[in-house]
Design an enzyme around this catalytic site. Structure first.
Site, short mmCIF file in Angstrom:
data_model
loop_
_atom_site.label_atom_id
_atom_site.label_comp_id
_atom_site.label_asym_id
_atom_site.label_seq_id
_atom_site.Cartn_x
_atom_site.Cartn_y
_atom_site.Cartn_z
N SER A 123 0.84 -1.21 0.00
CA SER A 123 0.00 0.00 0.00
C SER A 123 0.87 1.25 0.00
O SER A 123 0.43 2.32 -0.42
CB SER A 123 -0.94 0.01 1.22
OG SER A 123 -0.18 -0.02 2.41
N TYR A 141 -1.92 8.84 14.93
CA TYR A 141 -0.75 8.00 14.62
C TYR A 141 0.04 7.71 15.89
O TYR A 141 0.32 6.54 16.22
CB TYR A 141 0.16 8.68 13.58
CG TYR A 141 1.51 8.01 13.45
CD1 TYR A 141 1.62 6.77 12.85
CD2 TYR A 141 2.67 8.61 13.96
CE1 TYR A 141 2.86 6.12 12.75
CE2 TYR A 141 3.90 7.99 13.87
CZ TYR A 141 3.99 6.74 13.26
OH TYR A 141 5.21 6.11 13.19
N SER A 160 8.06 4.68 17.91
CA SER A 160 8.53 5.98 17.43
C SER A 160 8.78 6.91 18.61
O SER A 160 8.11 6.81 19.65
CB SER A 160 7.44 6.58 16.55
OG SER A 160 7.65 7.94 16.34
N LYS A 189 0.62 4.08 18.17
CA LYS A 189 1.88 3.47 18.66
C LYS A 189 1.83 3.26 20.17
O LYS A 189 2.29 2.23 20.68
CB LYS A 189 3.08 4.38 18.30
CG LYS A 189 3.36 4.49 16.80
CD LYS A 189 3.88 3.17 16.23
CE LYS A 189 4.15 3.26 14.74
NZ LYS A 189 4.41 1.98 14.10
N THR A 193 7.71 9.63 18.73
CA THR A 193 6.47 10.39 18.89
C THR A 193 5.76 10.02 20.20
O THR A 193 4.99 10.82 20.73
CB THR A 193 5.54 10.17 17.66
OG1 THR A 193 4.53 11.16 17.68
CG2 THR A 193 4.92 8.80 17.64
P1 NAD Z 1 6.80 2.57 4.91
O1 NAD Z 1 5.43 3.11 4.62
O2 NAD Z 1 7.86 2.81 3.91
O3 NAD Z 1 6.72 1.01 5.20
C1 NAD Z 1 5.59 0.40 5.76
C2 NAD Z 1 5.28 -0.82 4.93
O4 NAD Z 1 4.13 -1.47 5.46
C3 NAD Z 1 4.96 -0.48 3.46
O5 NAD Z 1 5.70 -1.34 2.62
C4 NAD Z 1 3.46 -0.73 3.35
O6 NAD Z 1 3.10 -1.14 2.03
C5 NAD Z 1 3.25 -1.81 4.39
N1 NAD Z 1 1.89 -1.83 4.96
C6 NAD Z 1 1.16 -0.79 5.43
N2 NAD Z 1 -0.02 -1.22 5.87
C7 NAD Z 1 -0.04 -2.57 5.69
C8 NAD Z 1 -0.99 -3.59 5.95
N3 NAD Z 1 -2.20 -3.30 6.48
N4 NAD Z 1 -0.67 -4.87 5.65
C9 NAD Z 1 0.52 -5.17 5.10
N5 NAD Z 1 1.45 -4.25 4.81
C10 NAD Z 1 1.18 -2.97 5.11
O7 NAD Z 1 7.21 3.15 6.34
P2 NAD Z 1 8.62 3.10 7.08
O8 NAD Z 1 9.16 4.48 7.15
O9 NAD Z 1 9.45 2.01 6.55
O10 NAD Z 1 8.12 2.74 8.55
C11 NAD Z 1 8.10 1.40 9.03
C12 NAD Z 1 7.54 1.41 10.45
O11 NAD Z 1 8.33 2.28 11.26
C13 NAD Z 1 6.11 1.93 10.55
O12 NAD Z 1 5.43 1.15 11.50
C14 NAD Z 1 6.27 3.35 11.05
O13 NAD Z 1 5.17 3.79 11.79
C15 NAD Z 1 7.51 3.23 11.93
N6 NAD Z 1 8.25 4.49 12.08
C16 NAD Z 1 8.64 5.18 10.97
C17 NAD Z 1 9.30 6.40 11.13
C18 NAD Z 1 9.72 7.21 9.92
O14 NAD Z 1 9.92 8.43 10.08
N7 NAD Z 1 9.88 6.63 8.75
C19 NAD Z 1 9.57 6.90 12.42
C20 NAD Z 1 9.16 6.16 13.52
C21 NAD Z 1 8.50 4.94 13.35
N1 UFG Z 2 10.00 20.63 8.34
C1 UFG Z 2 9.99 21.79 7.59
N2 UFG Z 2 9.47 21.73 6.33
C2 UFG Z 2 8.97 20.58 5.79
C3 UFG Z 2 8.98 19.39 6.57
C4 UFG Z 2 9.49 19.47 7.85
O1 UFG Z 2 10.43 22.84 8.05
O2 UFG Z 2 8.49 20.60 4.65
C5 UFG Z 2 10.59 20.67 9.70
C6 UFG Z 2 9.59 20.34 10.80
O3 UFG Z 2 8.88 21.49 11.19
C7 UFG Z 2 10.52 19.78 11.88
C8 UFG Z 2 11.64 19.09 11.08
O4 UFG Z 2 11.59 19.68 9.77
O5 UFG Z 2 11.09 20.83 12.62
C9 UFG Z 2 11.47 17.59 10.96
O6 UFG Z 2 10.16 17.32 10.44
P1 UFG Z 2 9.77 15.85 9.89
O7 UFG Z 2 8.37 15.97 9.35
O8 UFG Z 2 10.81 15.37 8.97
O9 UFG Z 2 9.84 14.94 11.17
P2 UFG Z 2 9.04 15.01 12.56
O10 UFG Z 2 10.06 15.11 13.65
O11 UFG Z 2 7.98 16.03 12.54
O12 UFG Z 2 8.32 13.59 12.60
C10 UFG Z 2 8.95 12.38 12.21
C11 UFG Z 2 7.90 11.41 11.70
C12 UFG Z 2 6.99 11.01 12.83
C13 UFG Z 2 7.82 10.43 13.95
C14 UFG Z 2 8.89 11.43 14.39
C15 UFG Z 2 9.80 10.82 15.43
O13 UFG Z 2 7.12 12.02 10.68
O14 UFG Z 2 6.10 10.02 12.40
O15 UFG Z 2 9.67 11.82 13.26
O16 UFG Z 2 10.28 9.60 14.97
F1 UFG Z 2 7.01 10.17 14.99
#
Ligand code: NAD
Ligand code: UFG
Length: 338
Positions: free
Chosen positions: A35, A149, A125, A153, A127
């Site tokens: 997805s 979101y 996360s 978590k 978060t």
């Molecule tokens: P991503 O979207 O690239 O990967 C998630 C994967 O899960 C995708 O391949 C998607 O197709 C699959 N997926 C989603 N819903 C599904 C479902 N119902 N069934 C089967 N597959 C499904 O995201 P990511 O950045 O690789 O994040 C991976 C995990 O880490 C997530 O749980 C996310 O919440 C967590 N996380 C991500 C970040 C970030 O900033 N990227 C930060 C903190 C935590």
């Molecule tokens: N920012 C900008 N412009 C943009 C995007 C972001 O100025 O277009 C700034 C934000 O205000 C923030 C910093 O860049 O100060 C980082 O922002 P991100 O959106 O890259 O990351 P966040 O820290 O807001 O959040 C991310 C993920 C959350 C996760 C969190 C901690 O999106 O899901 O990191 O892991 F929970």
């Protein structure tokens, strides 16, 4: 050697983790509904590792398919990445987020229980710390959520802690990621956001490559050195190695929460400057109002990861930007164009 079912293994963090697991000799089986990812990511992981991957297109809400997959893969451990991850989208679609993240995880836990598998690494996360009351963030910082979101978590973390109380033989490692950025050093896999990126580094990369005209910097009046938000950016390959360490020590009955961050904070302006150097491109930007729900500063205390997992981040902001740029440059449309 462990046999690991990787839900969401085609995604950004999952694909990088599969590379590290396979290079270390573990066997992975990917379960993903694509997805938010592409099967091309799996082909690229095969190219990097020189090994074939078994995968199935499936949804974590499908308990029957999950159980059949667990049995067919003969896995002993699960790494659970699958879920939805956009904070803004979660505010608009709470039902979808709670269903995919919370119900999806419950469905996986039921499938694991029915198949007698009780070793799990879960993607949480930073978060879950909400608005920091102190810095750096240690794992015992109070938990809170400001959006669906983050709340999903938190709910999942609580469910996992409750499972461990009721069934102490479970081995559960909850990894709390800070801000994952960068890409594999080959430039073959990386983050491929659909539509306009929400996060800073992919947005900056798309400005550098010319897909987007300019960056909007959300707020320059925070109580930070240059007024812009400060975050603990972590190279996705370092993050992936953290999962490898977690997998190598999993097995003893436990439920632990571990930060995966560098312990160092960079501002938005720091990131823009580092990315300019990496790409040798201009990054036009303008300042705008703060983004709703954003915090000023967030960075990890990563000591526990070193103590428990023997892991610490090795790559700095320069490598994060160099590798992110190499991925963006080689794949200007992400996985869309091969
Ligand atoms: P991503 O979207 O690239 O990967 C998630 C994967 O899960 C995708 O391949 C998607 O197709 C699959 N997926 C989603 N819903 C599904 C479902 N119902 N069934 C089967 N597959 C499904 O995201 P990511 O950045 O690789 O994040 C991976 C995990 O880490 C997530 O749980 C996310 O919440 C967590 N996380 C991500 C970040 C970030 O900033 N990227 C930060 C903190 C935590
Ligand atoms: N920012 C900008 N412009 C943009 C995007 C972001 O100025 O277009 C700034 C934000 O205000 C923030 C910093 O860049 O100060 C980082 O922002 P991100 O959106 O890259 O990351 P966040 O820290 O807001 O959040 C991310 C993920 C959350 C996760 C969190 C901690 O999106 O899901 O990191 O892991 F929970």
């Amino acid at each position: 050697m462990k046999r690991i079912l990787v839900t969401g293994g085609a995604g950004y963090i999952g694909s990088h983790t599969c590379v590290e697991l396979m290079n270390a000799g573990h066997e992975v089986f990917i379960y993903d509904n694509f997805s938010n990812s592409s099967p091309i990511a799996i082909e690229r992981v095969e190219k990097i590792t020189g090994k074939a991957i078994r995968f199935i297109q499936g949804d974590i809400l499908d308990q029957y398919l999950l159980e059949n997959t667990i049995k067919a893969s003969n896995c002993d451990t699960v790494i659970h990445f699958a879920g939805l991850k956009s904070v803004g989208e979660s505010v608009k679609q709470p039902i979808n987020y709670y269903e995919n993240n919370v119900v999806g995880t419950l469905t996986l836990l039921k499938a694991m229980t029915n198949c007698n598998i009780n070793k799990l690494v879960f993607s949480s996360s930073a978060t879950v710390y909400g608005n920091p009351k102190f810095l750096p963030l240690t794992e015992d910082h109070p938990l809170s959520a400001t959006n669906p979101y983050g709340n999903s978590k938190l709910i999942i973390e609580d469910i996992l802690r409750d499972i461990h109380i009721s069934s102490p033989d479970w081995s559960i490692t909850i990894l709390r990621y800070f801000n994952p950025v960068g890409a594999h050093s080959s430039g073959l896999i990386g983050e491929d956001p659909r539509g306009i990126p929400n996060n800073l580094m992919p947005y900056v990369a798309q400005v550098a490559i010319g897909r987007l005209a300019e960056l909007t910097v959300f707020g320059n009046d925070y109580d930070t050195a240059d007024g812009t938000g400060v975050r603990d950016y972590i190279h996705v390959s370092d993050l992936a190695k953290g999962h490898l360490k977690a997998i190598e020590q999993i097995g003893m009955p436990q439920c632990s929460e571990i930060n995966l961050g560098t312990g160092v904070g960079y501002s938005v302006i720091d990131v823009i400057n580092a990315f300019k150097r990496a790409s040798n491109r201009d990054i036009p930007f303008r300042f705008a109002e703060r983004r709703n729900g954003d915090i000023a500063t967030c960075f990890a205390d990563p000591k526990l990861a070193k103590e428990i997992l023997g892991w610490e981040a090795e790559l700095g902001i320069k490598e994060m930007c160099n590798d992110h740029w190499a991925w963006q440059h080689k794949n200007p449309e992400g996985y869309g164009v091969v």
